[in-house]
Design an enzyme around this catalytic site. Structure first.
Site, short mmCIF file in Angstrom:
data_model
loop_
_atom_site.label_atom_id
_atom_site.label_comp_id
_atom_site.label_asym_id
_atom_site.label_seq_id
_atom_site.Cartn_x
_atom_site.Cartn_y
_atom_site.Cartn_z
N ASN A 5 0.81 -1.22 0.00
CA ASN A 5 0.00 0.00 0.00
C ASN A 5 0.85 1.27 0.00
OD1 ASN A 5 0.89 -0.53 2.59
ND2 ASN A 5 -1.08 -0.22 3.59
N ARG A 9 3.62 8.12 11.27
CA ARG A 9 3.18 7.75 12.61
C ARG A 9 3.00 9.03 13.44
NH1 ARG A 9 1.93 4.00 10.34
NH2 ARG A 9 2.42 1.80 10.66
N GLN A 47 -4.79 4.73 18.42
CA GLN A 47 -5.74 4.51 17.33
C GLN A 47 -6.69 3.39 17.71
OE1 GLN A 47 -3.29 6.07 13.44
NE2 GLN A 47 -3.55 3.88 13.65
N HIS A 101 -7.31 6.69 9.97
CA HIS A 101 -6.13 6.08 9.33
C HIS A 101 -6.59 5.26 8.12
CE1 HIS A 101 -1.95 4.08 10.11
NE2 HIS A 101 -2.10 4.51 8.87
#
Length: 390
Positions: free
Chosen positions: A146, A284, A313, A332
Protein backbone atom coordinates in the site's frame (compact mmCIF):
# COMPACT_ATOMS: atom_id res chain seq x y z
CA UNK A 1 -2.61 -23.51 14.77
CA UNK A 2 -4.70 -20.65 16.09
CA UNK A 3 -4.69 -17.40 14.12
CA UNK A 4 -6.09 -14.26 15.76
CA UNK A 5 -6.90 -11.51 13.28
CA UNK A 6 -7.68 -7.98 14.51
CA UNK A 7 -9.52 -5.88 11.92
CA UNK A 8 -11.51 -2.67 11.96
CA UNK A 9 -15.31 -2.82 12.37
CA UNK A 10 -17.69 -3.17 9.42
CA UNK A 11 -19.39 -0.07 7.95
CA UNK A 12 -22.11 1.40 10.17
CA UNK A 13 -24.75 0.39 7.62
CA UNK A 14 -23.41 -3.14 7.28
CA UNK A 15 -21.09 -4.99 4.95
CA UNK A 16 -21.41 -3.54 1.41
CA UNK A 17 -23.80 -5.43 -0.89
CA UNK A 18 -22.22 -3.70 -3.89
CA UNK A 19 -19.27 -1.44 -4.76
CA UNK A 20 -18.74 1.73 -6.77
CA UNK A 21 -16.47 -0.02 -9.27
CA UNK A 22 -16.71 -3.51 -10.69
CA UNK A 23 -13.01 -4.05 -11.28
CA UNK A 24 -9.55 -2.89 -10.29
CA UNK A 25 -6.72 -1.92 -12.66
CA UNK A 26 -4.16 -4.69 -13.00
CA UNK A 27 -0.69 -3.85 -11.74
CA UNK A 28 1.96 -6.33 -12.84
CA UNK A 29 4.96 -5.10 -10.85
CA UNK A 30 5.78 -2.46 -8.25
CA UNK A 31 8.09 0.45 -9.16
CA UNK A 32 11.62 -0.81 -8.74
CA UNK A 33 10.83 -4.30 -9.92
CA UNK A 34 9.44 -6.05 -6.81
CA UNK A 35 6.73 -8.49 -7.77
CA UNK A 36 3.27 -8.27 -6.28
CA UNK A 37 2.18 -10.87 -3.70
CA UNK A 38 2.16 -14.37 -5.17
CA UNK A 39 0.05 -16.65 -2.96
CA UNK A 40 -0.72 -20.14 -4.16
CA UNK A 41 -4.43 -19.34 -4.05
CA UNK A 42 -6.92 -16.55 -3.39
CA UNK A 43 -10.43 -16.84 -1.95
CA UNK A 44 -11.69 -13.30 -2.57
CA UNK A 45 -12.50 -10.93 -5.41
CA UNK A 46 -10.17 -7.97 -5.78
CA UNK A 47 -12.12 -4.83 -4.88
CA UNK A 48 -14.06 -6.34 -1.99
CA UNK A 49 -13.93 -4.84 1.50
CA UNK A 50 -11.42 -7.23 3.07
CA UNK A 51 -9.96 -5.13 5.89
CA UNK A 52 -13.06 -5.11 8.09
CA UNK A 53 -14.26 -7.89 10.37
CA UNK A 54 -16.64 -9.48 7.85
CA UNK A 55 -13.99 -9.36 5.12
CA UNK A 56 -11.58 -11.46 7.21
CA UNK A 57 -8.76 -10.62 4.75
CA UNK A 58 -10.23 -13.43 2.65
CA UNK A 59 -8.47 -15.97 4.90
CA UNK A 60 -11.13 -18.17 6.50
CA UNK A 61 -11.56 -20.78 3.74
CA UNK A 62 -7.79 -21.11 3.33
CA UNK A 63 -7.04 -21.46 7.04
CA UNK A 64 -9.89 -23.80 7.91
CA UNK A 65 -9.16 -26.03 4.91
CA UNK A 66 -5.73 -26.59 6.45
CA UNK A 67 -7.15 -27.35 9.87
CA UNK A 68 -6.26 -24.04 11.49
CA UNK A 69 -8.56 -21.97 13.72
CA UNK A 70 -9.31 -18.35 12.77
CA UNK A 71 -10.61 -15.82 15.30
CA UNK A 72 -11.52 -12.40 13.85
CA UNK A 73 -12.34 -9.44 16.09
CA UNK A 74 -12.22 -5.67 16.28
CA UNK A 75 -12.18 -5.77 20.11
CA UNK A 76 -8.59 -5.01 21.10
CA UNK A 77 -8.59 -2.59 24.03
CA UNK A 78 -8.27 -3.52 27.68
CA UNK A 79 -7.53 -6.75 29.59
CA UNK A 80 -11.04 -8.11 28.96
CA UNK A 81 -10.89 -7.58 25.20
CA UNK A 82 -11.33 -10.48 22.80
CA UNK A 83 -7.71 -10.02 21.74
CA UNK A 84 -6.42 -10.41 25.29
CA UNK A 85 -8.64 -13.40 25.96
CA UNK A 86 -7.43 -15.17 22.80
CA UNK A 87 -3.71 -14.38 23.14
CA UNK A 88 -2.64 -17.14 25.57
CA UNK A 89 -2.99 -19.89 22.97
CA UNK A 90 -2.51 -17.85 19.79
CA UNK A 91 0.20 -18.96 17.37
CA UNK A 92 -0.24 -16.07 14.93
CA UNK A 93 -1.57 -12.52 15.40
CA UNK A 94 -2.52 -10.50 12.33
CA UNK A 95 -3.20 -6.78 12.57
CA UNK A 96 -3.38 -3.69 10.39
CA UNK A 97 -1.74 -0.29 11.01
CA UNK A 98 -5.18 1.31 10.64
CA UNK A 99 -6.62 -0.63 13.63
CA UNK A 100 -3.45 -1.84 15.33
CA UNK A 101 -3.36 -4.64 17.83
CA UNK A 102 -0.68 -3.18 20.07
CA UNK A 103 1.54 -6.15 20.89
CA UNK A 104 3.26 -4.72 23.94
CA UNK A 105 5.90 -6.55 25.93
CA UNK A 106 3.17 -7.44 28.45
CA UNK A 107 0.90 -8.90 25.79
CA UNK A 108 3.77 -10.83 24.23
CA UNK A 109 4.57 -12.26 27.68
CA UNK A 110 0.93 -13.39 27.90
CA UNK A 111 1.17 -15.16 24.53
CA UNK A 112 3.64 -18.02 25.16
CA UNK A 113 2.74 -19.83 21.92
CA UNK A 114 3.05 -16.77 19.67
CA UNK A 115 5.37 -17.43 16.74
CA UNK A 116 4.37 -14.86 14.11
CA UNK A 117 3.17 -11.25 14.34
CA UNK A 118 1.98 -10.25 10.89
CA UNK A 119 1.02 -6.78 9.67
CA UNK A 120 -1.47 -6.71 6.80
CA UNK A 121 0.05 -3.63 5.21
CA UNK A 122 3.14 -1.60 6.06
CA UNK A 123 4.39 -0.63 9.51
CA UNK A 124 5.21 -2.86 12.46
CA UNK A 125 5.82 -0.31 15.21
CA UNK A 126 2.65 -1.46 17.00
CA UNK A 127 4.70 -4.55 17.88
CA UNK A 128 7.31 -4.26 20.63
CA UNK A 129 10.21 -5.34 18.43
CA UNK A 130 12.64 -5.71 21.33
CA UNK A 131 10.23 -8.09 23.08
CA UNK A 132 9.72 -10.00 19.83
CA UNK A 133 13.49 -10.31 19.38
CA UNK A 134 13.93 -11.64 22.91
CA UNK A 135 11.20 -14.25 22.34
CA UNK A 136 12.38 -15.26 18.88
CA UNK A 137 9.04 -14.27 17.34
CA UNK A 138 8.97 -13.57 13.61
CA UNK A 139 7.55 -10.15 12.69
CA UNK A 140 6.55 -9.62 9.07
CA UNK A 141 4.60 -7.13 6.98
CA UNK A 142 3.39 -6.90 3.38
CA UNK A 143 5.99 -4.41 2.18
CA UNK A 144 5.04 -2.10 -0.70
CA UNK A 145 1.46 -3.42 -0.84
CA UNK A 146 0.00 0.00 0.00
CA UNK A 147 2.97 2.35 -0.51
CA UNK A 148 1.48 4.06 -3.56
CA UNK A 149 -1.88 4.32 -1.81
CA UNK A 150 -0.23 6.30 0.99
CA UNK A 151 1.79 8.43 -1.43
CA UNK A 152 -1.34 9.45 -3.34
CA UNK A 153 -3.07 10.34 -0.06
CA UNK A 154 -0.12 12.50 1.04
CA UNK A 155 -0.10 14.46 -2.22
CA UNK A 156 -3.86 14.95 -1.95
CA UNK A 157 -3.44 16.32 1.59
CA UNK A 158 -0.65 18.69 0.56
CA UNK A 159 -2.84 20.21 -2.15
CA UNK A 160 -5.87 20.30 0.17
CA UNK A 161 -3.97 22.27 2.80
CA UNK A 162 -2.23 24.73 0.50
CA UNK A 163 -5.40 25.42 -1.51
CA UNK A 164 -7.59 25.56 1.63
CA UNK A 165 -9.88 23.00 0.06
CA UNK A 166 -11.68 21.55 3.08
CA UNK A 167 -12.95 24.86 4.58
CA UNK A 168 -13.98 25.98 1.10
CA UNK A 169 -15.94 22.77 0.55
CA UNK A 170 -17.60 23.26 3.93
CA UNK A 171 -18.80 26.75 2.96
CA UNK A 172 -20.31 25.29 -0.23
CA UNK A 173 -21.91 22.39 1.63
CA UNK A 174 -23.46 24.77 4.14
CA UNK A 175 -25.06 26.85 1.37
CA UNK A 176 -22.56 29.72 1.39
CA UNK A 177 -20.54 31.45 -1.32
CA UNK A 178 -17.74 32.79 0.88
CA UNK A 179 -15.09 33.49 -1.75
CA UNK A 180 -13.07 35.91 0.36
CA UNK A 181 -13.11 33.57 3.35
CA UNK A 182 -11.96 30.70 1.15
CA UNK A 183 -9.10 32.41 -0.64
CA UNK A 184 -7.73 34.33 2.34
CA UNK A 185 -5.91 31.12 3.34
CA UNK A 186 -5.30 29.66 -0.14
CA UNK A 187 -2.08 29.63 -2.18
CA UNK A 188 -0.53 27.97 -5.22
CA UNK A 189 1.80 25.06 -4.60
CA UNK A 190 3.85 26.06 -7.65
CA UNK A 191 7.27 27.45 -6.71
CA UNK A 192 7.18 26.27 -3.11
CA UNK A 193 9.91 24.25 -1.41
CA UNK A 194 8.59 20.80 -0.51
CA UNK A 195 10.58 18.38 1.63
CA UNK A 196 10.21 14.70 2.40
CA UNK A 197 11.35 13.12 5.65
CA UNK A 198 12.59 9.65 4.61
CA UNK A 199 12.85 8.94 0.89
CA UNK A 200 12.04 5.26 0.89
CA UNK A 201 9.39 3.79 -1.36
CA UNK A 202 6.58 6.05 -0.16
CA UNK A 203 8.76 9.14 0.08
CA UNK A 204 10.16 8.67 -3.41
CA UNK A 205 6.66 8.09 -4.79
CA UNK A 206 5.57 11.40 -3.26
CA UNK A 207 8.57 13.21 -4.76
CA UNK A 208 7.86 11.78 -8.20
CA UNK A 209 4.21 12.78 -8.06
CA UNK A 210 5.06 16.33 -6.96
CA UNK A 211 7.71 16.93 -9.62
CA UNK A 212 5.18 18.04 -12.31
CA UNK A 213 3.88 20.77 -9.98
CA UNK A 214 7.07 22.81 -10.57
CA UNK A 215 8.09 22.84 -6.94
CA UNK A 216 11.60 22.69 -5.52
CA UNK A 217 12.07 19.25 -3.98
CA UNK A 218 14.14 18.41 -0.90
CA UNK A 219 14.67 15.26 1.16
CA UNK A 220 16.50 13.74 4.08
CA UNK A 221 17.17 10.08 4.73
CA UNK A 222 19.59 7.81 6.58
CA UNK A 223 20.82 6.70 3.17
CA UNK A 224 21.38 9.21 0.41
CA UNK A 225 19.70 8.41 -2.89
CA UNK A 226 21.79 7.63 -5.98
CA UNK A 227 23.07 10.68 -7.81
CA UNK A 228 21.03 9.89 -10.92
CA UNK A 229 17.76 10.01 -8.93
CA UNK A 230 18.74 13.30 -7.29
CA UNK A 231 19.48 14.78 -10.71
CA UNK A 232 16.35 13.36 -12.32
CA UNK A 233 14.05 14.89 -9.70
CA UNK A 234 16.18 17.97 -8.92
CA UNK A 235 16.51 17.02 -5.28
CA UNK A 236 18.37 18.87 -2.56
CA UNK A 237 19.68 16.57 0.19
CA UNK A 238 19.90 17.46 3.89
CA UNK A 239 21.80 15.48 6.49
CA UNK A 240 19.12 16.00 9.16
CA UNK A 241 15.39 16.47 9.38
CA UNK A 242 16.01 19.64 11.38
CA UNK A 243 17.99 21.21 8.55
CA UNK A 244 15.37 20.25 5.99
CA UNK A 245 12.43 21.54 8.04
CA UNK A 246 14.00 24.99 8.32
CA UNK A 247 14.35 25.34 4.56
CA UNK A 248 11.01 24.27 3.13
CA UNK A 249 7.39 25.40 3.00
CA UNK A 250 5.84 21.93 3.10
CA UNK A 251 7.05 18.83 4.97
CA UNK A 252 5.71 15.35 4.20
CA UNK A 253 6.70 12.75 6.82
CA UNK A 254 7.32 9.15 5.78
CA UNK A 255 9.76 7.84 8.40
CA UNK A 256 9.11 4.79 10.57
CA UNK A 257 8.63 5.33 14.28
CA UNK A 258 11.72 4.43 16.29
CA UNK A 259 13.76 6.13 19.05
CA UNK A 260 15.41 8.56 16.61
CA UNK A 261 12.11 9.84 15.17
CA UNK A 262 9.84 9.75 18.23
CA UNK A 263 8.92 13.33 19.15
CA UNK A 264 11.08 14.73 16.34
CA UNK A 265 8.74 17.62 15.52
CA UNK A 266 8.68 19.30 18.92
CA UNK A 267 8.13 22.95 19.80
CA UNK A 268 11.76 23.88 19.13
CA UNK A 269 11.78 22.39 15.65
CA UNK A 270 8.35 23.76 14.76
CA UNK A 271 9.43 27.26 15.79
CA UNK A 272 12.52 27.00 13.58
CA UNK A 273 10.41 26.42 10.45
CA UNK A 274 9.27 29.13 8.08
CA UNK A 275 6.17 30.88 9.40
CA UNK A 276 3.10 29.51 7.69
CA UNK A 277 4.59 26.13 6.83
CA UNK A 278 2.53 22.98 6.29
CA UNK A 279 3.07 19.47 7.62
CA UNK A 280 1.53 16.28 6.27
CA UNK A 281 2.07 13.15 8.35
CA UNK A 282 0.98 9.80 6.96
CA UNK A 283 3.74 7.94 8.84
CA UNK A 284 3.18 7.75 12.61
CA UNK A 285 1.58 10.25 14.98
CA UNK A 286 4.27 10.06 17.65
CA UNK A 287 6.87 11.48 15.27
CA UNK A 288 5.33 14.84 16.17
CA UNK A 289 4.49 16.35 19.55
CA UNK A 290 0.69 16.32 19.70
CA UNK A 291 0.19 19.51 21.72
CA UNK A 292 3.03 21.38 20.02
CA UNK A 293 1.22 20.90 16.70
CA UNK A 294 -1.98 22.36 18.18
CA UNK A 295 -0.14 25.40 19.53
CA UNK A 296 1.69 26.01 16.24
CA UNK A 297 -1.62 26.05 14.35
CA UNK A 298 -3.22 28.34 16.90
CA UNK A 299 -0.37 30.88 16.67
CA UNK A 300 -0.04 30.67 12.89
CA UNK A 301 3.47 29.24 12.97
CA UNK A 302 1.94 26.39 10.97
CA UNK A 303 -0.59 27.22 8.26
CA UNK A 304 -1.93 23.68 8.20
CA UNK A 305 -1.47 20.13 9.43
CA UNK A 306 -2.95 17.02 7.84
CA UNK A 307 -2.50 13.33 8.29
CA UNK A 308 -4.26 10.09 8.97
CA UNK A 309 -2.13 8.77 11.84
CA UNK A 310 -3.09 9.30 15.47
CA UNK A 311 -2.07 8.01 18.87
CA UNK A 312 -3.72 5.99 20.16
CA UNK A 313 -5.74 4.51 17.33
CA UNK A 314 -8.66 4.87 17.19
CA UNK A 315 -8.31 8.39 18.59
CA UNK A 316 -10.63 9.34 21.47
CA UNK A 317 -13.49 11.72 20.66
CA UNK A 318 -11.81 14.58 22.56
CA UNK A 319 -8.46 14.28 20.79
CA UNK A 320 -7.34 17.90 20.12
CA UNK A 321 -6.41 17.15 16.51
CA UNK A 322 -10.10 16.71 15.70
CA UNK A 323 -10.85 20.39 16.32
CA UNK A 324 -7.55 22.29 15.90
CA UNK A 325 -7.61 25.04 13.24
CA UNK A 326 -6.65 24.37 9.63
CA UNK A 327 -6.40 20.62 10.04
CA UNK A 328 -7.03 18.06 7.34
CA UNK A 329 -7.12 14.97 9.54
CA UNK A 330 -8.81 11.74 8.52
CA UNK A 331 -9.06 8.35 10.20
CA UNK A 332 -6.13 6.08 9.33
CA UNK A 333 -7.26 5.32 5.78
CA UNK A 334 -4.45 6.23 3.38
CA UNK A 335 -3.17 2.68 3.01
CA UNK A 336 -6.43 0.74 3.12
CA UNK A 337 -8.20 1.59 -0.11
CA UNK A 338 -10.01 -1.31 -1.71
CA UNK A 339 -7.13 -1.42 -4.18
CA UNK A 340 -4.56 -1.73 -1.41
CA UNK A 341 -6.62 -4.31 0.47
CA UNK A 342 -6.48 -6.71 -2.45
CA UNK A 343 -2.68 -6.56 -2.39
CA UNK A 344 -2.08 -6.75 1.33
CA UNK A 345 -4.64 -9.53 1.77
CA UNK A 346 -2.87 -11.55 -0.92
CA UNK A 347 0.49 -10.78 0.71
CA UNK A 348 -0.81 -11.87 4.11
CA UNK A 349 -1.83 -15.22 2.65
CA UNK A 350 1.55 -15.57 0.91
CA UNK A 351 3.36 -15.04 4.23
CA UNK A 352 1.08 -17.52 6.01
CA UNK A 353 1.62 -20.14 3.30
CA UNK A 354 5.39 -19.81 3.72
CA UNK A 355 5.12 -19.89 7.51
CA UNK A 356 2.92 -23.00 7.64
CA UNK A 357 4.94 -24.86 5.00
CA UNK A 358 8.33 -24.03 6.49
CA UNK A 359 9.41 -22.05 3.43
CA UNK A 360 11.46 -18.83 3.61
CA UNK A 361 9.40 -15.66 3.89
CA UNK A 362 10.43 -13.05 1.36
CA UNK A 363 13.30 -10.95 2.69
CA UNK A 364 11.43 -7.74 1.89
CA UNK A 365 8.53 -8.88 4.12
CA UNK A 366 10.68 -9.56 7.17
CA UNK A 367 11.07 -7.16 10.10
CA UNK A 368 12.29 -9.52 12.85
CA UNK A 369 13.45 -13.11 12.49
CA UNK A 370 15.86 -15.41 14.30
CA UNK A 371 16.29 -13.13 17.30
CA UNK A 372 17.21 -9.95 15.41
CA UNK A 373 16.11 -7.34 12.90
CA UNK A 374 15.94 -8.84 9.42
CA UNK A 375 15.15 -7.88 5.84
CA UNK A 376 13.29 -4.59 5.59
CA UNK A 377 13.38 -4.31 9.38
CA UNK A 378 17.17 -4.15 9.42
CA UNK A 379 17.05 -1.20 7.01
CA UNK A 380 14.14 0.66 8.62
CA UNK A 381 14.11 0.06 12.39
CA UNK A 382 16.47 0.19 15.35
CA UNK A 383 16.45 -2.15 18.32
CA UNK A 384 18.28 -2.67 21.58
CA UNK A 385 21.62 -4.17 20.56
CA UNK A 386 21.67 -6.30 23.71
CA UNK A 387 18.48 -8.00 22.54
CA UNK A 388 19.87 -9.12 19.20
CA UNK A 389 21.54 -12.49 19.11
CA UNK A 390 25.01 -12.72 17.69
Amino acid sequence: MKVVCVLYPDPVDGYPPRYARGHLPEIEVYPGGQTLPTPEGQDFEAGELLGSVSGELGLRQFLESRGHTLVVTSDKEGPESVLDRELPDADVVISQPFWPAYLTAERIANAPKLKLALTAGIGSDHVDLDAAIKRGITVAEVTYSNSISVAEHAVMMILSLVRNYLPSHKFSEDGGWNIADCVSHAYDLEGMDVGVIAAGRIGQAVLRRLKPFDVRLHYTDKRRLPKEIEEELGLTFYETAQDLARNVDVVSIHAPLHPETRGLFNTELLNSMRKGSYIVNTARAQIVDRDAIVRALQTGQLAGYAGDVWYPQPAPPNHPWRTMPFNGMTPHISGTTLTAQARYSAGTREILECFFDGKPIRDEYLIVQGGGLAGTGAASYTADEDDQKS
